[in-house]
Design an enzyme around this catalytic site. Structure first.
Site, PDB file in Angstrom:
ATOM      1  CG  ASP A 123     -25.256  26.240  -9.430  1.00  0.00           C
ATOM      2  OD1 ASP A 123     -24.929  26.561  -8.315  1.00  0.00           O
ATOM      3  OD2 ASP A 123     -26.395  25.822  -9.687  1.00  0.00           O
ATOM      4  CE  LYS A 161     -24.786  20.958  -4.176  1.00  0.00           C
ATOM      5  NZ  LYS A 161     -25.770  21.768  -5.076  1.00  0.00           N
ATOM      6  CG  MET A 209     -26.602  15.703 -15.192  1.00  0.00           C
ATOM      7  SD  MET A 209     -27.570  15.772 -13.421  1.00  0.00           S
ATOM      8  CE  MET A 209     -29.198  16.127 -13.993  1.00  0.00           C
TER       9      MET A 209
HETATM   10  C1  SAM Z   1     -27.868  19.686 -13.236  1.00  0.00           C
HETATM   11  S1  SAM Z   1     -28.208  19.773 -14.766  1.00  0.00           S
HETATM   12  C2  SAM Z   1     -28.847  21.567 -14.632  1.00  0.00           C
HETATM   13  C3  SAM Z   1     -29.406  21.714 -16.115  1.00  0.00           C
HETATM   14  C4  SAM Z   1     -29.941  23.362 -16.266  1.00  0.00           C
HETATM   15  N1  SAM Z   1     -30.571  23.575 -15.120  1.00  0.00           N
HETATM   16  C5  SAM Z   1     -30.526  23.403 -17.492  1.00  0.00           C
HETATM   17  O1  SAM Z   1     -31.835  23.842 -17.509  1.00  0.00           O
HETATM   18  O2  SAM Z   1     -29.954  23.238 -18.837  1.00  0.00           O
HETATM   19  C6  SAM Z   1     -26.765  19.570 -15.498  1.00  0.00           C
HETATM   20  C7  SAM Z   1     -26.661  18.969 -16.837  1.00  0.00           C
HETATM   21  O3  SAM Z   1     -27.098  19.878 -17.554  1.00  0.00           O
HETATM   22  C8  SAM Z   1     -26.716  19.610 -19.130  1.00  0.00           C
HETATM   23  N2  SAM Z   1     -26.158  20.792 -19.626  1.00  0.00           N
HETATM   24  C9  SAM Z   1     -26.118  21.820 -19.110  1.00  0.00           C
HETATM   25  N3  SAM Z   1     -25.486  22.817 -19.710  1.00  0.00           N
HETATM   26  C10 SAM Z   1     -25.078  22.405 -20.974  1.00  0.00           C
HETATM   27  C11 SAM Z   1     -24.325  22.398 -22.117  1.00  0.00           C
HETATM   28  N4  SAM Z   1     -23.936  23.740 -22.432  1.00  0.00           N
HETATM   29  N5  SAM Z   1     -23.986  21.555 -22.926  1.00  0.00           N
HETATM   30  C12 SAM Z   1     -24.362  20.283 -22.857  1.00  0.00           C
HETATM   31  N6  SAM Z   1     -25.133  19.827 -21.636  1.00  0.00           N
HETATM   32  C13 SAM Z   1     -25.414  20.775 -20.808  1.00  0.00           C
HETATM   33  C14 SAM Z   1     -25.786  18.235 -18.834  1.00  0.00           C
HETATM   34  O4  SAM Z   1     -26.483  17.176 -19.157  1.00  0.00           O
HETATM   35  C15 SAM Z   1     -25.220  18.427 -17.318  1.00  0.00           C
HETATM   36  O5  SAM Z   1     -24.719  17.604 -16.787  1.00  0.00           O
END
Ligand code: SAM
Length: 271
Positions: free
Chosen positions: A54, A76, A189
């Site tokens: 991803d 995406k 998000m």
């Molecule tokens: C589709 S979700 C996926 C979450 C992922 N599966 C997890 O467990 O962290 C995507 C969101 O995770 C958060 N996110 C993921 N990695 C991040 C990071 N390194 N720093 C800040 N927010 C993060 C943000 O809010 C981002 O828009």
């Protein structure tokens, strides 16, 4: 082999005759810092036939994939339509049915706002082997690495992970218990919905000076952290323009943020 990507047959090596039947490993890549990848995930990345990954997976983590391994980017991006979720599901089924060991690599944990549950259901219904390898989810990894404890005996007895982007597009914040103090809320998000988030939480009784941390690119070299409050959240976002991926951490525990990144400190001491 029929695949969602027509040219894939040419790219893939033939299935290994001696190998076990194909399997999909739904694997969490953690929030970005390659040091937060689990040992199990690292071993799988080094032995996989194919890595389907991803947009959230960091370049540092992808650098651990051997150069000869086929990588398929199904990320995406805003405004750019990659593969649809059903096409990704079918791609995984086709690869595994072709006898491949497939690592399906997702940012954070595959089962936290990552649609890993849907992929698992699809694979199970297709009768394809599916294993799950947990990862460190962004809330846990980013907050801890920033020095913000999500729970603390004096400030928060519970923590809730909330999506700021539901199927309808709007965050679902109707639950009045969101207004209870002594709990930490972490919004994934949540940037686009920050005005609604701040408004609803205050309507549920949270005070305007409840502290909020915006963690952008948490645990990565590009990490930025902004400390604000519910009353000031919208102005802070408009002024600082934090970019995705970003988390909003809401609650009294944010007052413990010292600006000293613990992971940076650890690296400095180790170096
Ligand atoms: C589709 S979700 C996926 C979450 C992922 N599966 C997890 O467990 O962290 C995507 C969101 O995770 C958060 N996110 C993921 N990695 C991040 C990071 N390194 N720093 C800040 N927010 C993060 C943000 O809010 C981002 O828009």
């Amino acid at each position: 082999m029929t695949t969602a990507i027509p040219s894939l047959d040419k790219l893939l090596p033939p299935p290994r005759q001696d190998a076990a039947p194909g399997c999909v490993w739904l694997t969490g890549a953690g929030p970005g810092d390659v040091g937060l990848l689990t040992l199990k995930a690292l071993r799988l990345l080094r032995s996989a036939d194919v890595v389907v990954y991803d947009r959230l997976v960091s370049a540092e983590v992808m650098a651990e994939v051997p150069s000869a391994t086929l990588r398929i980017d199904v990320g995406k991006r805003p405004g750019c339509h990659g593969l649809k979720q059903t096409q990704i599901n079918q791609l995984l089924v086709d690869l595994a049915r072709g006898g491949r060991q497939v690592v399906r690599l997702k940012g954070g944990d595959p089962f936290i706002f990552g649609r890993g549950g849907e992929e698992m259901q699809w694979l199970q219904q297709a009768g394809v082997c599916c294993q799950v390898v947990p990862g460190i989810t962004a809330a846990v990894g980013c907050a801890a690495a920033a020095g913000i404890p999500l729970t603390h005996r004096d400030y928060a007895q519970s923590v809730r992970l909330i999506t700021g982007h539901s199927k309808s597009g709007e965050p679902d914040l109707t639950d009045p218990s969101l207004g209870a103090t002594q709990q930490t809320l972490v919004f994934y998000m949540g940037l686009n919905g920050c005005v609604a988030i701040a408004g609803r939480l205050q309507a549920h009784g949270r005070s305007a000076d409840t502290p909020v941390a915006i963690i952008e690119n948490g645990t990565r070299i590009t990490q930025r952290i902004f400390i604000t409050s519910l009353g000031e959240l919208a102005q802070t976002v408009a002024r600082e323009q934090p970019q995705s991926p970003a988390l909003l951490v809401v609650g009294e525990v944010v007052r413990l943020y010292s600006g000293q990144s613990l992971s940076t400190l650890a690296l400095t001491l180790a170096g």
